[in-house]
Design a protein around this motif. Structure first.
Motif, PDB file in Angstrom:
ATOM      1  N   LEU A 291       3.153  40.435  86.915  1.00  0.00           N
ATOM      2  CA  LEU A 291       3.390  40.716  85.503  1.00  0.00           C
ATOM      3  C   LEU A 291       2.286  40.120  84.632  1.00  0.00           C
ATOM      4  O   LEU A 291       1.901  40.703  83.625  1.00  0.00           O
ATOM      5  CB  LEU A 291       4.755  40.180  85.076  1.00  0.00           C
ATOM      6  N   ALA A 292       1.782  38.952  85.022  1.00  0.00           N
ATOM      7  CA  ALA A 292       0.739  38.303  84.231  1.00  0.00           C
ATOM      8  C   ALA A 292      -0.557  39.108  84.253  1.00  0.00           C
ATOM      9  O   ALA A 292      -1.318  39.074  83.284  1.00  0.00           O
ATOM     10  CB  ALA A 292       0.489  36.891  84.740  1.00  0.00           C
TER      11      ALA A 292
ATOM     12  N   PRO B 253       0.474  41.597  78.475  1.00  0.00           N
ATOM     13  CA  PRO B 253       0.105  40.487  77.591  1.00  0.00           C
ATOM     14  C   PRO B 253       1.292  39.607  77.212  1.00  0.00           C
ATOM     15  O   PRO B 253       1.108  38.427  76.917  1.00  0.00           O
ATOM     16  CB  PRO B 253      -0.493  41.180  76.366  1.00  0.00           C
ATOM     17  N   GLU B 254       2.506  40.149  77.242  1.00  0.00           N
ATOM     18  CA  GLU B 254       3.692  39.354  76.919  1.00  0.00           C
ATOM     19  C   GLU B 254       3.854  38.191  77.899  1.00  0.00           C
ATOM     20  O   GLU B 254       4.196  37.078  77.507  1.00  0.00           O
ATOM     21  CB  GLU B 254       4.955  40.224  76.915  1.00  0.00           C
ATOM     22  N   MET B 255       3.609  38.465  79.162  1.00  0.00           N
ATOM     23  CA  MET B 255       3.713  37.402  80.168  1.00  0.00           C
ATOM     24  C   MET B 255       2.579  36.407  79.987  1.00  0.00           C
ATOM     25  O   MET B 255       2.803  35.189  80.020  1.00  0.00           O
ATOM     26  CB  MET B 255       3.696  37.982  81.582  1.00  0.00           C
TER      27      MET B 255
ATOM     28  N   LEU C 265       0.131  24.579  83.917  1.00  0.00           N
ATOM     29  CA  LEU C 265       1.347  25.115  84.524  1.00  0.00           C
ATOM     30  C   LEU C 265       1.098  26.519  85.066  1.00  0.00           C
ATOM     31  O   LEU C 265       1.523  26.852  86.173  1.00  0.00           O
ATOM     32  CB  LEU C 265       2.496  25.121  83.506  1.00  0.00           C
ATOM     33  N   SER C 266       0.400  27.346  84.303  1.00  0.00           N
ATOM     34  CA  SER C 266       0.143  28.733  84.732  1.00  0.00           C
ATOM     35  C   SER C 266      -0.674  28.782  86.018  1.00  0.00           C
ATOM     36  O   SER C 266      -0.518  29.709  86.817  1.00  0.00           O
ATOM     37  CB  SER C 266      -0.548  29.521  83.624  1.00  0.00           C
TER      38      SER C 266
ATOM     39  N   LEU D 269      11.155  33.874  80.509  1.00  0.00           N
ATOM     40  CA  LEU D 269      10.927  34.309  79.131  1.00  0.00           C
ATOM     41  C   LEU D 269       9.826  35.367  79.068  1.00  0.00           C
ATOM     42  O   LEU D 269       9.923  36.332  78.300  1.00  0.00           O
ATOM     43  CB  LEU D 269      10.575  33.107  78.253  1.00  0.00           C
ATOM     44  N   GLY D 270       8.797  35.206  79.894  1.00  0.00           N
ATOM     45  CA  GLY D 270       7.746  36.221  79.949  1.00  0.00           C
ATOM     46  C   GLY D 270       8.276  37.561  80.433  1.00  0.00           C
ATOM     47  O   GLY D 270       7.914  38.622  79.908  1.00  0.00           O
ATOM     48  N   ALA D 271       9.151  37.537  81.439  1.00  0.00           N
ATOM     49  CA  ALA D 271       9.753  38.781  81.938  1.00  0.00           C
ATOM     50  C   ALA D 271      10.599  39.437  80.852  1.00  0.00           C
ATOM     51  O   ALA D 271      10.599  40.665  80.704  1.00  0.00           O
ATOM     52  CB  ALA D 271      10.590  38.494  83.185  1.00  0.00           C
TER      53      ALA D 271
END
Length: 179
Positions: free
Chosen positions: A1-2, A6-8, A26-27, A63-65
């Motif tokens: 998804l990342a 862009p939301e992720m 963290l990412s 939250l990204g999902a």
């Protein structure tokens, strides 16, 4: 998804910012560079599973999902979460700010990781509640049913030694278990 949305990426960037300056973002723990040997791969998995990392990672990815789903017009009438997911549900429902979700996720992870001695363990047992309760009583296991995930999946919690004992016993009885 990342890689695709862009939301992720934005949510992961927010989580990185909330985590502050550390030796590793963290990412980068969530989505590490490819590992070309087993030792590196195991180290990457262990880094992500560390409680102080896994809690904020779960929040950021969840939250990204949710952000990706919103891109496609998915909405909800009610939000609910299971265990840690309650914090993400509150954030998705607009009852908790994104920055607060990240801050609380870090705090929860840090508090869960602190301390010395046995922190206990959990064991998912794929059997109905009555069968699990009967086995706990019959074998005098000092464990509690922490979650009823599904009609045939109970999660037990207690000292590591008791979870070890239950895992061995249930496996001998051909019950499927997962730490």
């Amino acid at each position: 998804l990342a890689c695709m949305f862009p939301e992720m990426r934005s949510t992961l960037a927010d989580a990185d910012t909330a985590a502050g300056d550390g030796p590793v973002r963290l990412s980068d723990i969530i989505h590490p560079h490819p590992a070309f040997d087993e030792a590196t791969s195991k180290a990457q998995v262990a880094a992500l599973r560390a409680t102080d990392v896994s809690q904020p990672a779960l929040g950021a990815v969840s939250l990204g999902a949710w952000g990706v789903l919103q891109r496609f017009g998915v909405d909800f009438d009610a939000a609910a979460g299971h265990s840690y997911g309650e914090l993400v549900a509150l954030c998705a429902a607009g009852r908790l700010a994104v920055s607060d979700l990240h801050r609380l996720s870090q705090l929860r992870g840090r508090l869960m990781a602190e301390g010395t001695g046995d922190r206990g363990a959990m064991l998912a047992v794929f059997a109905d509640h009555e069968a699990v309760a009967g086995l706990l009583a019959r074998h005098d296991l000092d464990l509690v049913v922490a979650n009823r995930n599904a009609p045939r999946q109970m999660v037990l919690s207690g000292s590591t030694a008791e979870v070890d004992r239950a895992e061995a016993l249930f496996s001998e009885l051909d019950l499927t278990v997962r730490r």
